[in-house]
Structure formats: structure tokens, C-alpha cells
Design an enzyme around this catalytic site. Structure first.
Site, PDB file in Angstrom:
ATOM      1  CG  ASN A 281      60.315  35.085  -3.800  1.00 53.38           C
ATOM      2  OD1 ASN A 281      59.311  34.474  -3.449  1.00 53.38           O
ATOM      3  ND2 ASN A 281      61.151  35.631  -2.947  1.00 53.38           N
TER       4      ASN A 281
ATOM      5  CG  ASP B 200      70.078  31.489   2.816  1.00 53.47           C
ATOM      6  OD1 ASP B 200      69.935  32.624   3.315  1.00 53.47           O
ATOM      7  OD2 ASP B 200      69.869  31.243   1.603  1.00 53.47           O
TER       8      ASP B 200
ATOM      9  CG  ASP C  63      55.114  34.409   1.553  1.00 54.75           C
ATOM     10  OD1 ASP C  63      56.345  34.637   1.490  1.00 54.75           O
ATOM     11  OD2 ASP C  63      54.268  35.289   1.769  1.00 54.75           O
TER      12      ASP C  63
ATOM     13  CD  GLU D 146      66.750  33.054   1.650  1.00 56.82           C
ATOM     14  OE1 GLU D 146      67.461  33.748   2.400  1.00 56.82           O
ATOM     15  OE2 GLU D 146      67.175  32.156   0.918  1.00 56.82           O
TER      16      GLU D 146
ATOM     17  CG  HIS E  68      56.829  37.753  -2.225  1.00 52.69           C
ATOM     18  ND1 HIS E  68      58.160  38.126  -2.184  1.00 52.69           N
ATOM     19  CD2 HIS E  68      56.400  37.814  -0.941  1.00 52.69           C
ATOM     20  CE1 HIS E  68      58.501  38.391  -0.937  1.00 52.69           C
ATOM     21  NE2 HIS E  68      57.453  38.218  -0.160  1.00 52.69           N
TER      22      HIS E  68
HETATM   23  P1  GH3 Z   1      71.545  31.973  -2.156  1.00 49.77           P
HETATM   24  O1  GH3 Z   1      71.598  30.580  -2.662  1.00 49.77           O
HETATM   25  O2  GH3 Z   1      72.851  32.671  -2.272  1.00 49.77           O
HETATM   26  O3  GH3 Z   1      70.999  32.075  -0.803  1.00 49.77           O
HETATM   27  O4  GH3 Z   1      70.562  32.705  -3.149  1.00 49.77           O
HETATM   28  P2  GH3 Z   1      69.207  33.395  -2.824  1.00 49.77           P
HETATM   29  O5  GH3 Z   1      68.517  33.697  -4.090  1.00 49.77           O
HETATM   30  O6  GH3 Z   1      68.441  32.566  -1.869  1.00 49.77           O
HETATM   31  O7  GH3 Z   1      69.757  34.707  -2.195  1.00 49.77           O
HETATM   32  P3  GH3 Z   1      69.367  35.409  -0.892  1.00 49.77           P
HETATM   33  O8  GH3 Z   1      69.488  34.488   0.231  1.00 49.77           O
HETATM   34  O9  GH3 Z   1      70.176  36.661  -0.800  1.00 49.77           O
HETATM   35  O10 GH3 Z   1      67.878  35.795  -1.244  1.00 49.77           O
HETATM   36  C1  GH3 Z   1      66.904  35.965  -0.331  1.00 49.77           C
HETATM   37  C2  GH3 Z   1      65.615  36.079  -1.058  1.00 49.77           C
HETATM   38  O11 GH3 Z   1      64.556  35.694  -0.215  1.00 49.77           O
HETATM   39  C3  GH3 Z   1      65.336  37.485  -1.505  1.00 49.77           C
HETATM   40  C4  GH3 Z   1      63.999  37.809  -0.897  1.00 49.77           C
HETATM   41  O12 GH3 Z   1      63.141  38.408  -1.833  1.00 49.77           O
HETATM   42  C5  GH3 Z   1      63.440  36.498  -0.501  1.00 49.77           C
HETATM   43  N1  GH3 Z   1      62.622  36.603   0.685  1.00 49.77           N
HETATM   44  C6  GH3 Z   1      62.971  37.078   1.890  1.00 49.77           C
HETATM   45  N2  GH3 Z   1      61.918  37.032   2.748  1.00 49.77           N
HETATM   46  C7  GH3 Z   1      60.881  36.513   2.049  1.00 49.77           C
HETATM   47  C8  GH3 Z   1      59.528  36.197   2.374  1.00 49.77           C
HETATM   48  O13 GH3 Z   1      59.042  36.403   3.501  1.00 49.77           O
HETATM   49  N3  GH3 Z   1      58.737  35.662   1.417  1.00 49.77           N
HETATM   50  C9  GH3 Z   1      59.234  35.414   0.164  1.00 49.77           C
HETATM   51  N4  GH3 Z   1      58.422  34.863  -0.733  1.00 49.77           N
HETATM   52  N5  GH3 Z   1      60.499  35.707  -0.168  1.00 49.77           N
HETATM   53  C10 GH3 Z   1      61.327  36.229   0.747  1.00 49.77           C
HETATM   54 MG    MG Z   2      69.104  32.025  -0.022  1.00 51.43          MG
HETATM   55 MG    MG Z   3      69.308  34.539   2.584  1.00 46.35          MG
HETATM   56 MG    MG Z   4      72.103  35.496   1.570  1.00 46.72          MG
END
Ligand code: GH3
Ligand code: MG
Ligand code: MG
Ligand code: MG
Ligand code: MG
Length: 304
Positions: A188, A180, A197, A223, A193
Site C-alpha cells: 500500500n 495473511d 486492492d 488482507e 491503496h
Molecule cells: P505482516 O507481514 O505482519 O502481515 O505485515 P503487514 O504489513 O501485512 O501487516 P498487517 O497484516 O497488520 O497489515 C494489514 C494491512 O492491510 C494494513 C491495511 O492498510 C491493509 N489493508 C487492509 N484491508 C485492505 C484493503 O481492503 N485494501 C488495501 N489496499 N489494503 C488493505
Molecule cells: Mg499482513
Molecule cells: Mg493482516
Molecule cells: Mg496482522
């Protein structure tokens, strides 16, 4: 498409007669002929063929033998075989159709009927080919994440189930890495956003680059990614995970992202693990938990 026909007949004169008839039409761009079942079979295996005309009565292996051989090969099974029989031979015609022939023509040929029957089979073959193609495309679509072109979660679950069963049977280890992106929300928030991507696609490319032939990388969620590593024990999987962590740290971006420093956290689980893993769900749960611990321990690290 380049329609191609194969004519199998022990009589050179008959082959010539058929060729003469077909050359007057524009049905085919390429013609293959064989004087025996074995030669015909070889040609069919080594060339794209759309229709086969096969004589039933031949010395040695006959047309029935050819039908049997075709049925044993998946890549040949969908090629229509039109058998060539004597006019009176009702029983033979039925037997041939039952053994997989698509149609028959009787000797001596009526040229117009021969051409008409071949046309029907060509039409069916063309339709069948395009069905196969769109099925293939649909399958790929339903297994692929559109953004990263990696396997999607559905495809990953199928592969995991398959590999898990294989590991159970063969007693070979199976590893799963969950990873992750760290603080991806900030990416983002800072760049938008769409740039987020771009980062996801770049990370996916990096993962793909590290795969061996039998590994699978998938986008597990937003992600979050997963790697399935068959025949891989824990020390080796940790080594792979560590390498991925380093590679993520070395990724460089251009444009608005040029100052971005990416880190990822990874969790590794390996089957078997005592008797703690009894299903794919257990394996995922352990990898997930390891990932959770990697986050808790400060991120940019590998935990098991
Ligand atoms: P952590 O280190 O704890 O993982 O922190 P984090 O900010 O990465 O937290 P988390 O994993 O909960 O956040 C996931 C983020 O990923 C939130 C969401 O908006 C973003 N995200 C999820 N899918 C997509 C995508 O397809 N495109 C983009 N640009 N962002 C995405
Ligand atoms: Mg994350
Ligand atoms: Mg995540
Ligand atoms: Mg998470
Ligand atoms: Mg013959």
C-alpha cells in the site's frame, strides 16, 4: 419471460377446448398437455411451467394424487395448480384447495372466467418468481466480499459451523487454513491503496483456482484469508497450504506492480486434534496461532 401452461385432463376434447380458449389470448408462449397424472408430472419436472390446469376426476391417478406429488417436489411446489372440477362438487373443491391447489374452475367453462382466473395465478407466479430472484441476489450479496467476490467472514463462519457439526457427526477431518499477506502495508505504501486492492483481487483469484468442489475460500479480514477444507486431514491440508504459498510466490503483476514479489504466511489447523478442539472458535484460534507463528518464524511459510 416465456409463460408456459400445462393442461392435464384425461379428455382430449376438454384439453382441446382449453387450448382453443387460451390460444386466443396472448398469455402464453408455450402449451403442454397431458392425458394422465404421470405424464403431466413428467412434463412439469422437465419443462419450465408457470401455471398448471389439472382435472380432478381422472381414471387411475386423479388430480388429488397430482397435488400430492407436486407437494413432494420443492421445484414444483410454487407452481400454481388450478383444478378443474364439476360445478356441483363443493366438497371436492374444498379438498383440492386444502391439498395445495391455488384455485379452481368448473366445467363447463366460461371462457372469460377461465382466462381471468389463469391471469390471476400468472400474476402471483410472476411476483413470486421475482421475489425469489431478489432474495437470492440479496443472499448472495450478504455472503460475498464485494472486492474479491470471495465469501465474506459471515458466510465463512456459517460454513465452518456447518462443516464442523458434520465432521463431529461423521468423524471426518476438517481443516482450516488462515493466510495473511506478508508486509502488505509496504505494498500500500509503495504503490497506493488502489494497487493494494488489485493485489488482493489477484490473490483471491489464485485461491479460488486452487479450490476443490467442497472447499470454501473466504476473505476473513483486510488482507487475511481463510480456506475451509472438509474431509481433509492435516498432512493433506499442509500440502495444500504449501502449494498456495508457492503459487503466491509465483504470481506476476503488470504495470506499476510489475516488480512486486508477493509472499504469504499460512497457519493450518485440523479437527480433530486430540481433544484440544471443542468448537469452531478453537479451530480458528489454532489456525490463527499457527499463522502468528509463521509470521514470527520469518514469514513466507506454513506452520501448524
Ligand atoms: P505482516 O507481514 O505482519 O502481515 O505485515 P503487514 O504489513 O501485512 O501487516 P498487517 O497484516 O497488520 O497489515 C494489514 C494491512 O492491510 C494494513 C491495511 O492498510 C491493509 N489493508 C487492509 N484491508 C485492505 C484493503 O481492503 N485494501 C488495501 N489496499 N489494503 C488493505
Ligand atoms: Mg499482513
Ligand atoms: Mg493482516
Ligand atoms: Mg496482522
Ligand atoms: Mg376427467
Amino acid at each position: 419471460m416465456d409463460p408456459s401452461i400445462l393442461i392435464i385432463d384425461d379428455s382430449h376434447a376438454v384439453r382441446q377446448q382449453i387450448l382453443d380458449i387460451l390460444r386466443k389470448t396472448s398469455l402464453f408462449n408455450s402449451f403442454h398437455e397431458a392425458g394422465s397424472v404421470i405424464d403431466g408430472f413428467k412434463i412439469a419436472l422437465n419443462n419450465p411451467v408457470d401455471v398448471i390446469l389439472c382435472d380432478l376426476e381422472m381414471p387411475g391417478m386423479d388430480g388429488f394424487k397430482f397435488l400430492n406429488m407436486v407437494n413432494t417436489r420443492g421445484e414444483l411446489r410454487d407452481i400454481p395448480v388450478i383444478m378443474v372440477t364439476g360445478r356441483e362438487d363443493q366438497e371436492t373443491k374444498i379438498k383440492g384447495l386444502e391439498q395445495g391447489a391455488s384455485d379452481y374452475v368448473t366445467k363447463p367453462f366460461d371462457p372469460a372466467e377461465l382466462v381471468a382466473r389463469i391471469k390471476v395465478q400468472l400474476k402471483i407466479k410472476t411476483l413470486q418468481d421475482s421475489l425469489k430472484e431478489s432474495n437470492q441476489a440479496l443472499l448472495e450479496l450478504s455472503n460475498t466480499d464485494p472486492l474479491t467476490r470471495l465469501s465474506n467472514r459471515r458466510c465463512l463462519m456459517e460454513a465452518l459451523e456447518r462443516e464442523y457439526k458434520r465432521s463431529e457427526r461423521s468423524k471426518s477431518p476438517l481443516s482450516l487454513i488462515m493466510l495473511d499477506i506478508d508486509h502488505f502495508k509496504k505494498v500500500n505504501d509503495s504503490y497506493g491503496h488502489q494497487e493494494g486492492d488489485v493485489v488482493l483481487v489477484a490473490l483471491a483469484d489464485m485461491l479460488r483456482h486452487h479450490l476443490r468442489e467442497y472447499d470454501m475460500a473466504a476473505r476473513f479480514g483486510g488482507e487475511e484469508f481463510a480456506l475451509v477444507l472438509p474431509d481433509t486431514d492435516m498432512p493433506r491440508a499442509v500440502q495444500v497450504a504449501e502449494r498456495l504459498r508457492e503459487s503466491a510466490g509465483e504470481m506476476t503483476f503488470s504495470g506499476i506492480l510489475r516488480n512486486l514479489k508477493l509472499t504469504i504466511s499460512l497457519g493450518v489447523a485440523c479437527y480433530p486434534r486430540g481433544n484440544r478442539i471443542k468448537s469452531v472458535d478453537d479451530l480458528i484460534r489454532l489456525a490463527d496461532y499457527a499463522l502468528y507463528n509463521a509470521k514470527g518464524a520469518g514469514r513466507d511459510r506454513v506452520e501448524v
